[in-house]
Write a protein that holds these residues in place. Structure first.
Motif, PDB file in Angstrom:
ATOM      1  N   LEU A  27      93.498  27.547  28.247  1.00  0.00           N
ATOM      2  CA  LEU A  27      93.902  26.162  27.988  1.00  0.00           C
ATOM      3  C   LEU A  27      92.719  25.219  28.188  1.00  0.00           C
ATOM      4  N   ARG A  28      91.956  25.442  29.248  1.00  0.00           N
ATOM      5  CA  ARG A  28      90.785  24.598  29.505  1.00  0.00           C
ATOM      6  C   ARG A  28      89.753  24.746  28.390  1.00  0.00           C
ATOM      7  N   LYS A  29      89.588  25.963  27.897  1.00  0.00           N
ATOM      8  CA  LYS A  29      88.662  26.209  26.798  1.00  0.00           C
ATOM      9  C   LYS A  29      89.089  25.427  25.549  1.00  0.00           C
ATOM     10  N   GLU A  30      90.381  25.468  25.228  1.00  0.00           N
ATOM     11  CA  GLU A  30      90.891  24.723  24.068  1.00  0.00           C
ATOM     12  C   GLU A  30      90.723  23.215  24.260  1.00  0.00           C
ATOM     13  N   MET A  31      90.928  22.750  25.482  1.00  0.00           N
ATOM     14  CA  MET A  31      90.726  21.323  25.763  1.00  0.00           C
ATOM     15  C   MET A  31      89.268  20.937  25.605  1.00  0.00           C
ATOM     16  N   GLU A  48      90.468  14.093  31.313  1.00  0.00           N
ATOM     17  CA  GLU A  48      91.420  13.929  32.422  1.00  0.00           C
ATOM     18  C   GLU A  48      92.267  15.190  32.591  1.00  0.00           C
ATOM     19  N   ASN A  49      92.739  15.740  31.488  1.00  0.00           N
ATOM     20  CA  ASN A  49      93.551  16.957  31.549  1.00  0.00           C
ATOM     21  C   ASN A  49      92.752  18.145  32.087  1.00  0.00           C
ATOM     22  N   LYS A  50      91.479  18.233  31.721  1.00  0.00           N
ATOM     23  CA  LYS A  50      90.644  19.331  32.230  1.00  0.00           C
ATOM     24  C   LYS A  50      90.476  19.209  33.747  1.00  0.00           C
ATOM     25  N   ARG A  51      90.360  18.002  34.255  1.00  0.00           N
ATOM     26  CA  ARG A  51      90.269  17.831  35.715  1.00  0.00           C
ATOM     27  C   ARG A  51      91.547  18.322  36.382  1.00  0.00           C
ATOM     28  N   ARG A  52      92.694  18.051  35.777  1.00  0.00           N
ATOM     29  CA  ARG A  52      93.966  18.527  36.323  1.00  0.00           C
ATOM     30  C   ARG A  52      94.057  20.050  36.243  1.00  0.00           C
ATOM     31  N   ILE A  53      93.603  20.628  35.128  1.00  0.00           N
ATOM     32  CA  ILE A  53      93.602  22.086  34.975  1.00  0.00           C
ATOM     33  C   ILE A  53      92.664  22.719  35.999  1.00  0.00           C
ATOM     34  N   ASP A  54      91.516  22.110  36.234  1.00  0.00           N
ATOM     35  CA  ASP A  54      90.568  22.631  37.216  1.00  0.00           C
ATOM     36  C   ASP A  54      91.202  22.685  38.605  1.00  0.00           C
ATOM     37  N   PHE A  58      99.558  18.107  16.481  1.00  0.00           N
ATOM     38  CA  PHE A  58      98.206  18.325  15.972  1.00  0.00           C
ATOM     39  C   PHE A  58      97.531  19.554  16.559  1.00  0.00           C
ATOM     40  N   ASN A  59      97.506  19.714  17.860  1.00  0.00           N
ATOM     41  CA  ASN A  59      96.847  20.879  18.455  1.00  0.00           C
ATOM     42  C   ASN A  59      97.852  21.614  19.313  1.00  0.00           C
ATOM     43  N   GLN A  60      98.501  22.582  18.724  1.00  0.00           N
ATOM     44  CA  GLN A  60      99.562  23.325  19.396  1.00  0.00           C
ATOM     45  C   GLN A  60      99.041  24.271  20.475  1.00  0.00           C
ATOM     46  N   LYS A  61      97.734  24.532  20.482  1.00  0.00           N
ATOM     47  CA  LYS A  61      97.168  25.422  21.492  1.00  0.00           C
ATOM     48  C   LYS A  61      97.049  24.738  22.853  1.00  0.00           C
ATOM     49  N   ILE A  62      97.133  23.424  22.868  1.00  0.00           N
ATOM     50  CA  ILE A  62      96.982  22.684  24.125  1.00  0.00           C
ATOM     51  C   ILE A  62      98.365  22.330  24.659  1.00  0.00           C
ATOM     52  N   LYS A  63      99.005  23.331  25.213  1.00  0.00           N
ATOM     53  CA  LYS A  63     100.319  23.160  25.829  1.00  0.00           C
ATOM     54  C   LYS A  63     100.383  24.040  27.058  1.00  0.00           C
ATOM     55  N   LEU A  64     101.003  23.527  28.087  1.00  0.00           N
ATOM     56  CA  LEU A  64     101.157  24.291  29.320  1.00  0.00           C
ATOM     57  C   LEU A  64     102.618  24.682  29.458  1.00  0.00           C
TER      58      LEU A  64
END
Length: 151
Positions: free
Chosen positions: A84-88, A138-144, A66-72
């Motif tokens: 990535l954080r912006k897309e999240m 949750e993912n944004k906290r991990r990215i932060d 669904f959202n291919q921009k949210i991949k690390l």
């Protein structure tokens, strides 16, 4: 069954509505506050509500497309982490806006006495809008954490 199919349809339509509303509010002064929302900070509570199971479903089913921009990727660049954080954040806020729209529909159903329809709609809304938003938070906290490490 009719309630379920309508609820799924209106919730999927709310994704588009959420993206449109997001585009309208992204330049507002309160947007930064919205992009830093954290409803559930506890890992234990996230696990208790089944967010880990939801994450597995997203990663291992058709939802992963669904959202291919949210991949690390394996190699991490700080600039990519910010992107990535912006897309999240976009996904998080869009789902929250969609959640609000469907909640209004469910509320109307409750007002008119159609409680079972409203409950089914809210259950679908929680799974298809609230859980994705909680997962992005949750993912944004991990990215932060990664941004702090690599900065």
């Amino acid at each position: 069954m009719q309630y379920l199919s309508f609820s799924i349809s209106i919730t999927i339509i709310s994704w588009i509505i959420g993206m449109i509303l997001h585009a309208l509010i992204k330049s507002q002064p309160y947007y930064t506050d919205l992009s830093n929302l954290n409803f559930i900070k506890s890992k234990r509570l996230n696990k208790a509500i089944g967010l880990g199971v939801f994450k597995w479903i997203v990663k291992n089913t058709f939802f992963k497309y669904f959202n291919q921009k949210i991949k690390l990727e394996r190699r991490i660049q700080v600039d990519e982490l910010y992107e990535l954080r912006k897309e999240m954040s976009i996904s998080d806020i869009s789902h929250l806006l969609g959640f609000t729209v469907v909640t209004l529909f469910a509320f109307v159903k409750f007002i008119y006495g159609n409680y079972s329809f409203g409950l089914v709609m809210m259950a679908v809304n929680i799974v298809l809008n609230l859980y994705p938003s909680l997962l992005q938070q949750e993912n944004k906290r991990r990215i932060d954490k990664l941004i702090r490490i690599y900065s």
